[in-house]
Design a protein around this motif. Structure first.
Motif, PDB file in Angstrom:
ATOM      1  N   UNK A 110       2.633  10.877  -3.633  1.00 38.06           N
ATOM      2  CA  UNK A 110       1.978  10.123  -2.567  1.00 38.06           C
ATOM      3  C   UNK A 110       1.159  11.025  -1.665  1.00 38.06           C
ATOM      4  N   UNK A 111       1.739  12.158  -1.257  1.00 37.61           N
ATOM      5  CA  UNK A 111       1.013  13.069  -0.378  1.00 37.61           C
ATOM      6  C   UNK A 111      -0.215  13.655  -1.065  1.00 37.61           C
ATOM      7  N   UNK A 112      -0.058  14.075  -2.339  1.00 37.42           N
ATOM      8  CA  UNK A 112      -1.201  14.632  -3.076  1.00 37.42           C
ATOM      9  C   UNK A 112      -2.319  13.612  -3.194  1.00 37.42           C
ATOM     10  N   UNK A 113      -1.946  12.360  -3.478  1.00 38.48           N
ATOM     11  CA  UNK A 113      -2.936  11.296  -3.628  1.00 38.48           C
ATOM     12  C   UNK A 113      -3.717  11.106  -2.326  1.00 38.48           C
ATOM     13  N   UNK A 114      -3.005  11.039  -1.205  1.00 43.15           N
ATOM     14  CA  UNK A 114      -3.664  10.811   0.085  1.00 43.15           C
ATOM     15  C   UNK A 114      -4.529  12.002   0.497  1.00 43.15           C
ATOM     16  N   UNK A 115      -4.039  13.230   0.229  1.00 40.34           N
ATOM     17  CA  UNK A 115      -4.817  14.427   0.576  1.00 40.34           C
ATOM     18  C   UNK A 115      -6.101  14.492  -0.243  1.00 40.34           C
ATOM     19  N   UNK A 116      -6.022  14.188  -1.542  1.00 45.35           N
ATOM     20  CA  UNK A 116      -7.208  14.204  -2.398  1.00 45.35           C
ATOM     21  C   UNK A 116      -8.239  13.178  -1.946  1.00 45.35           C
ATOM     22  N   UNK A 140       0.842  -1.203   0.000  1.00 44.52           N
ATOM     23  CA  UNK A 140       0.000   0.000   0.000  1.00 44.52           C
ATOM     24  C   UNK A 140       0.876   1.252   0.000  1.00 44.52           C
ATOM     25  N   UNK A 141       1.258   1.712  -1.177  1.00 40.56           N
ATOM     26  CA  UNK A 141       2.030   2.943  -1.332  1.00 40.56           C
ATOM     27  C   UNK A 141       1.515   3.680  -2.569  1.00 40.56           C
ATOM     28  N   UNK A 142       0.243   4.031  -2.533  1.00 42.17           N
ATOM     29  CA  UNK A 142      -0.352   4.700  -3.675  1.00 42.17           C
ATOM     30  C   UNK A 142       0.065   6.171  -3.714  1.00 42.17           C
ATOM     31  N   UNK A 143       0.206   6.739  -4.943  1.00 43.57           N
ATOM     32  CA  UNK A 143      -0.232   6.174  -6.225  1.00 43.57           C
ATOM     33  C   UNK A 143       0.813   5.292  -6.908  1.00 43.57           C
ATOM     34  N   UNK A 144       1.912   4.946  -6.207  1.00 39.38           N
ATOM     35  CA  UNK A 144       2.966   4.157  -6.838  1.00 39.38           C
ATOM     36  C   UNK A 144       2.591   2.680  -6.967  1.00 39.38           C
ATOM     37  N   UNK A 145       2.207   2.051  -5.859  1.00 42.81           N
ATOM     38  CA  UNK A 145       1.895   0.624  -5.955  1.00 42.81           C
ATOM     39  C   UNK A 145       0.995   0.185  -4.808  1.00 42.81           C
ATOM     40  N   UNK A 146       0.192  -0.842  -5.121  1.00 50.87           N
ATOM     41  CA  UNK A 146      -0.734  -1.378  -4.123  1.00 50.87           C
ATOM     42  C   UNK A 146      -1.235  -2.732  -4.614  1.00 50.87           C
ATOM     43  N   UNK A 147      -1.511  -3.629  -3.669  1.00 50.51           N
ATOM     44  CA  UNK A 147      -2.174  -4.887  -3.989  1.00 50.51           C
ATOM     45  C   UNK A 147      -3.654  -4.712  -3.647  1.00 50.51           C
ATOM     46  N   UNK A 148      -4.498  -4.719  -4.669  1.00 53.15           N
ATOM     47  CA  UNK A 148      -5.934  -4.527  -4.471  1.00 53.15           C
ATOM     48  C   UNK A 148      -6.669  -5.678  -5.159  1.00 53.15           C
ATOM     49  N   UNK A 149      -7.444  -6.429  -4.365  1.00 55.54           N
ATOM     50  CA  UNK A 149      -8.172  -7.585  -4.914  1.00 55.54           C
ATOM     51  C   UNK A 149      -7.224  -8.504  -5.673  1.00 55.54           C
TER      52      UNK A 149
END
Length: 717
Positions: free
Chosen positions: A448-454, A300-309
């Motif tokens: 990463x910060x922009x993604x989480x703030x949005x 879980x390190x979006x928007x770079x990478x994540x395991x989802x489903x």
């Protein structure tokens, strides 16, 4: 409310575009320029028979990108075009030299042509490309041009002198026509050809020449030598040159995009379709024997990478998919929870590659790194009420969060040893502590910060400042597997800019998932239509008054900023631009150069021939400086027979090249009545701590030395 905000934004953009369209054709011409157009209602333009997609004849019609471009300009300035065709390229150039043609619609710029041509700024840029046939082992890379090879080029091609200079060992075979050049390559009469990629791509598609391949693009050793397409105007028609330049400046982004869309395949697509990764025999054997490539990724390190489903998603995931395709090898994921766990797994050799790293001191002990595939600014996020942060030392008494084990933490601590850094376990934890007021801010990468703030903190948190250098994201490869490193590095290097931009846009855009009120939409659209009608009506009512006001304002601006004799910028304007350039150089540490130019022995011209002839020399001298400066350069009259050129974003070596070129052109130019003139030039570049007086004094000293050393030269200090 959110829908209303979106529609208002749409309306605002539409209004701006609409206004831009209405004003696009309002070109402010001087009285002399209007008189010229009245006396010359028909302009003679060269037209090649077979140089697609730029300039050619199809079904007895003159067509092409450059033809549409010149037709659009002609429409804007209100002249008719008479196309001159039926001749070979060399014949058209001779006719242009002999003043039987007024304009070359597509003309490469070189020193020889500058003797008889005034060039507009470039309207498109290409890059020379090297091509060979499939299976040609003589020509596998640009480095092979150091050998004694036969390379075909079109006869009279403007870049031939540059190619001879850059690759002195090759034997250039000049061939008449693109079609004939391609035939010579296909039949192995030459080892390779150098051609404009747009033209090559067109002919390959047209004649289905699939046995020909791109070797590489030829990067110039000087950016001024990039093959740029200019409009060439007869040197004795400076007013026509000025008019066309104004028309080009008036083109809207939409008009330019439409021209390119109709005729040109983007270079990124050409390169992507033609490019092959040149793996050597060892690398090919390695790939065929390698059963799998294990890859450490974070869960879980979006928007770079994540395991989802059970799916691997994100920007880094998309980059790895592209690399998989390029090396034709599947990557097996080793999933970790955070950065620290990823480093531990990589150190224990549980993975061959590490999906994202900047290369910390610790990681360099067990990994090697590819070139960067992403460059992301490191920033600080705070609550919305905080002021802009320009330097971490300004807030050294505050508690600043940083994710434990983050690659940029090492650099931040080294650069700012006195700040109060608090390590947090994750980005989510750090942002919560900022919202709760337990941390002043959290340092992280912009994406990463922009993604989480949005997603979670829109309205309560914001990006408050940029901290240090960009975070260059690379792929880490275990340091005991050199062949894998070279393979992955080649794959990263082959990813084109369009692919990179597409990946970035996909993951950095904001998605809204909610219902839609169509009744409200129609009400809002009705209001918007009413507002647009009112705007159009008001525009028509005040248009004539505005036009008069624009003319008056333009004339006042010219009086305030230009020299009445030479029509160049005056001393007052130059002073303001030097101050502006110094401020930018100090703030952003960008290069900034100035050249002071003095006409040699100008007093003798006035004493011998009178001030009227002296004024003519000054005017012609001004035209030379204007015509041979770049579009971003600022050229002005410093006083008397002294001139000054401001070169933004230009280092000392580039400034020397530009000034020496201008000095040579002045020396080679014929001046009526006085025959020839020369100039001495003092050149200097911004140095740390420079004030206005410092940089001017140093340029004056350089000019004085140029005079002392014999004149007609450039001296830099």
């Amino acid at each position: 409310m959110e829908i209303i905000n979106k529609l208002f934004f749409f309306f605002l953009i539409s209004t701006i575009i609409f206004s831009e369209h209405l004003l696009a054709n309002n070109i402010n011409l001087t009285a002399a320029e209007k008189s010229f157009l009245k006396q010359n209602p028909v302009i003679r333009v060269a037209n090649e028979m077979d140089w697609p997609p730029f300039d050619y004849v199809k079904d007895k019609k003159t067509v092409g990108y450059s033809i549409d471009h010149i037709n659009l300009l002609a429409k804007k300035i209100g002249v008719k075009i008479q196309f001159i065709n039926g001749y070979k390229w060399a014949q058209l150039v001779d006719m242009f030299k002999n003043k039987q043609i007024d304009i070359m619609p597509v003309f490469y710029k070189n020193k020889e042509r500058e003797n008889f041509t005034l060039f507009t700024t470039p309207y498109t840029q290409s890059i020379l490309s090297l091509y060979s046939t499939e299976g040609n082992k003589k020509l596998l890379s640009i480095n092979d041009l150091n050998k004694n090879l036969k390379i075909g080029m079109q006869s009279g091609e403007g870049s031939i002198p540059y190619i001879r200079q850059k690759f002195p060992n090759i034997d250039i075979v000049e061939i008449n026509g693109t079609k004939e050049t391609l035939k010579a390559l296909a039949s192995n009469q030459v080892d390779g050809i150098i051609e404009n990629p747009f033209i090559f791509h067109y002919f390959v598609k047209r004649y289905q020449l699939f046995n020909l391949q791109l070797v590489d693009f030829i990067e110039p050793f000087n950016r001024d030598l990039i093959p740029s397409m200019h409009i060439g105007v007869r040197r004795d028609m400076p007013l026509l040159h000025q008019i066309l330049q104004k028309a080009m400046n008036s083109l809207t982004p939409q008009e330019k995009t439409e021209l390119e869309k109709n005729w040109l395949t983007p270079l990124s697509i050409i390169k992507k379709k033609s490019q092959r990764i040149a793996f050597n025999s060892q690398e090919q054997i390695y790939l065929s024997n390698k059963k799998k490539i294990t890859t450490c990724v974070q869960s879980d390190l979006m928007p770079f990478e994540k395991i989802k489903d059970s799916q691997y998603i994100g920007m880094t995931a998309d980059y790895l998919k592209v690399i998989e395709e390029k090396i034709a090898k599947k990557m097996d994921l080793v999933i970790t929870k955070n950065w620290t766990e990823s480093l531990t797994a990589a150190k224990a050799r549980k993975c061959d590659i590490f999906s994202s790293s900047i290369g910390t001191k610790e990681s360099k002990t067990f990994m090697k790194f590819t070139q960067p595939y992403l460059s992301i600014p490191v920033v600080i996020a705070t609550t919305s009420d905080k002021l802009f942060v320009t330097d971490l030392d300004e807030i050294k008494l505050e508690k600043i969060g940083i994710v434990k084990g983050a690659a940029y933490a090492e650099s931040i601590k080294k650069q700012h040893p006195t700040i109060n850094i608090i390590e947090v376990d994750s980005l989510s934890q750090g942002l919560k502590l900022v919202v709760q007021g337990k941390l002043f801010g959290l340092i992280g990468d912009l994406s990463t910060l922009s993604y989480q703030i949005q997603k979670k903190y829109f309205g309560s948190l914001k990006i408050t400042g940029r901290i240090g250098e960009n975070w260059a994201l690379r792929i880490g490869v275990r340091n005991d597997d050199y062949l894998l490193l070279t393979i992955i590095n080649k794959a990263v290097a082959s990813i084109d800019e369009k692919t990179k931009q597409s990946i970035f846009n996909q993951w950095m855009s904001i998605r809204y998932e909610q219902g839609f009120n169509y009744t409200l939409l129609w009400k809002i659209l009705a209001i918007i239509i009413l507002i647009v009608i009112v705007i159009i009506y008001r525009y028509k009512v005040i248009h004539s008054h505005n036009k008069q006001l624009q003319v008056l304002n333009h004339e006042l601006e010219l009086l305030a900023t230009t020299d009445p004799l030479t029509k160049l910028f005056n001393r007052r304007y130059l002073d303001s631009k030097i101050h502006e350039g110094l401020n930018l150089a100090k703030r952003y540490k960008t290069p900034f150069s100035i050249i002071i130019i003095d006409i040699d022995d100008f007093k003798a011209v006035n004493d011998t021939h009178g001030h009227d002839v002296g004024d003519l020399v000054l005017e012609k001298f001004s035209n030379i400086l204007s015509s041979n400066s770049r579009v971003n350069d600022i050229v002005g009259r410093w006083g008397g027979e002294e001139f000054l050129i401001i070169l933004p974003q230009v280092n000392l070596e580039e400034a020397k090249y530009i000034s020496q070129k201008i000095c040579s052109i002045i020396n080679d130019t014929h001046f009526e009545i006085v025959s020839s003139m020369t100039a001495s030039m003092g050149l200097t570049i911004y140095k740390k701590g420079d004030s206005f007086n410092n940089i001017i004094k140093r340029a004056d000293q350089a000019l004085y030395k140029a005079k002392q050393d014999g004149k007609n030269r450039v001296v830099s200090l």
